[in-house]
Design a protein around this motif. Structure first.
Motif, PDB file in Angstrom:
ATOM      1  N   THR A  27      -7.187 -77.102 -62.073  1.00 55.76           N
ATOM      2  CA  THR A  27      -6.302 -76.330 -61.194  1.00 55.76           C
ATOM      3  C   THR A  27      -5.133 -77.189 -60.721  1.00 55.76           C
ATOM      4  OG1 THR A  27      -8.135 -74.932 -60.460  1.00 55.76           O
ATOM      5  CG2 THR A  27      -6.174 -74.982 -59.070  1.00 55.76           C
ATOM      6  N   THR A  31      -1.046 -76.949 -61.426  1.00 58.77           N
ATOM      7  CA  THR A  31      -0.093 -77.021 -60.318  1.00 58.77           C
ATOM      8  C   THR A  31       0.935 -78.122 -60.556  1.00 58.77           C
ATOM      9  OG1 THR A  31      -1.799 -76.252 -58.785  1.00 58.77           O
ATOM     10  CG2 THR A  31       0.124 -77.333 -57.815  1.00 58.77           C
ATOM     11  N   SER A  97      -3.677 -71.272 -63.454  1.00 58.53           N
ATOM     12  CA  SER A  97      -3.165 -72.029 -62.303  1.00 58.53           C
ATOM     13  C   SER A  97      -1.679 -72.339 -62.430  1.00 58.53           C
ATOM     14  CB  SER A  97      -3.963 -73.325 -62.119  1.00 58.53           C
ATOM     15  OG  SER A  97      -3.871 -74.155 -63.256  1.00 58.53           O
ATOM     16  N   ASP A  99       0.652 -70.484 -63.920  1.00 57.26           N
ATOM     17  CA  ASP A  99       1.388 -69.257 -63.606  1.00 57.26           C
ATOM     18  C   ASP A  99       1.350 -68.956 -62.113  1.00 57.26           C
ATOM     19  OD1 ASP A  99       2.391 -68.668 -66.089  1.00 57.26           O
ATOM     20  OD2 ASP A  99       0.862 -67.172 -66.605  1.00 57.26           O
ATOM     21  N   ALA A 100       0.188 -69.157 -61.480  1.00 59.37           N
ATOM     22  CA  ALA A 100       0.075 -68.916 -60.037  1.00 59.37           C
ATOM     23  C   ALA A 100       0.969 -69.878 -59.269  1.00 59.37           C
ATOM     24  CB  ALA A 100      -1.382 -69.077 -59.597  1.00 59.37           C
TER      25      ALA A 100
END
Length: 225
Positions: A27, A31, A97, A99-100
């Motif tokens: 994750t 990021t 992660s 894309d988020a």
């Protein structure tokens, strides 16, 4: 740290620690990729390739990384590489992660802000790499391609990795990916950063799988309160 210290361990060994560590590392890796992309000062060679593909496909950046990961996994077949839990998680978790994070992280306009975002993304990438590699649940698709090619050809890891990264960097640049100072900074910093953080995260073969005990730097053990 020797390569033998990073070979995959059975999933059943301390899964209460290793699986959360793997997922957290992946994750954070996604990021860190988003931070480098938002800095617009250049990204690592594979992300130059992903970025170039994303410019020509009706897919998000995260989906491009996932599709590329699946294609690279197919290249494992003639190399007789075996995926692990970490290999599959690498494809899925990083795609989601990144894309988020891209949806949440704004793109700074001023150069100091972009430079800070780039530096933070590279350092975080080093932490994230050490975390998911240290969990020892299987290599990512791209890492497995590198080690598989080295094993089958007899060439050094350094030579194989350099060849792969020059290839994807060149193709990505031709497709419109961003090459810049961030690309150079990542190439120079990621190895030393990952090596520096690995002792904090690596699960050692001789670590007792006792709940409440955690590994510290260089294998030192400490018991949680």
């Amino acid at each position: 740290m020797a390569a033998a210290d990073l070979r995959p361990l059975p999933v059943s060994r301390a899964p209460w620690r290793r699986i959360p560590q793997l997922l957290a590392g992946l994750t954070l890796y996604g990021t860190s990729m988003a931070m480098q992309l938002r800095a617009t000062l250049g990204v690592d060679p594979w992300d130059v390739f992903h970025q170039g593909l994303a410019r020509h496909l009706p897919l998000s950046f995260g989906l491009v990384t996932a599709v590329t990961g699946v294609v690279v996994l197919l290249l494992w077949l003639p190399l007789r590489q075996r995926p692990g839990v970490g290999t599959v998680a690498n494809v899925v978790v990083i795609a989601v992660s990144v894309d988020a994070a891209l949806a949440l992280i704004p793109a700074p306009s001023a150069l100091p802000g972009r430079a800070a975002l780039l530096a933070g993304g590279i350092v975080l990438n080093g932490v994230a790499s050490a975390s998911y590699i240290g969990a020892r649940l299987g290599p990512g698709p791209r890492d497995g391609l590198m080690t598989g090619l080295a094993a089958r050809t007899g060439w050094s890891i350094r030579l194989v990795r350099t060849g792969i990264e020059i290839t994807v960097l060149a193709v990505g640049w031709l497709l419109g990916g961003t090459v810049g100072i961030g690309t150079v900074a990542y190439a120079l910093a990621i190895g030393p950063l990952t090596q520096a953080f690995l002792p904090w995260f690596v699960v050692r073969s001789d670590d007792p799988p006792v709940t409440g005990e955690r590994a510290g730097p260089r294998g030192a053990r400490a018991t949680s309160a």
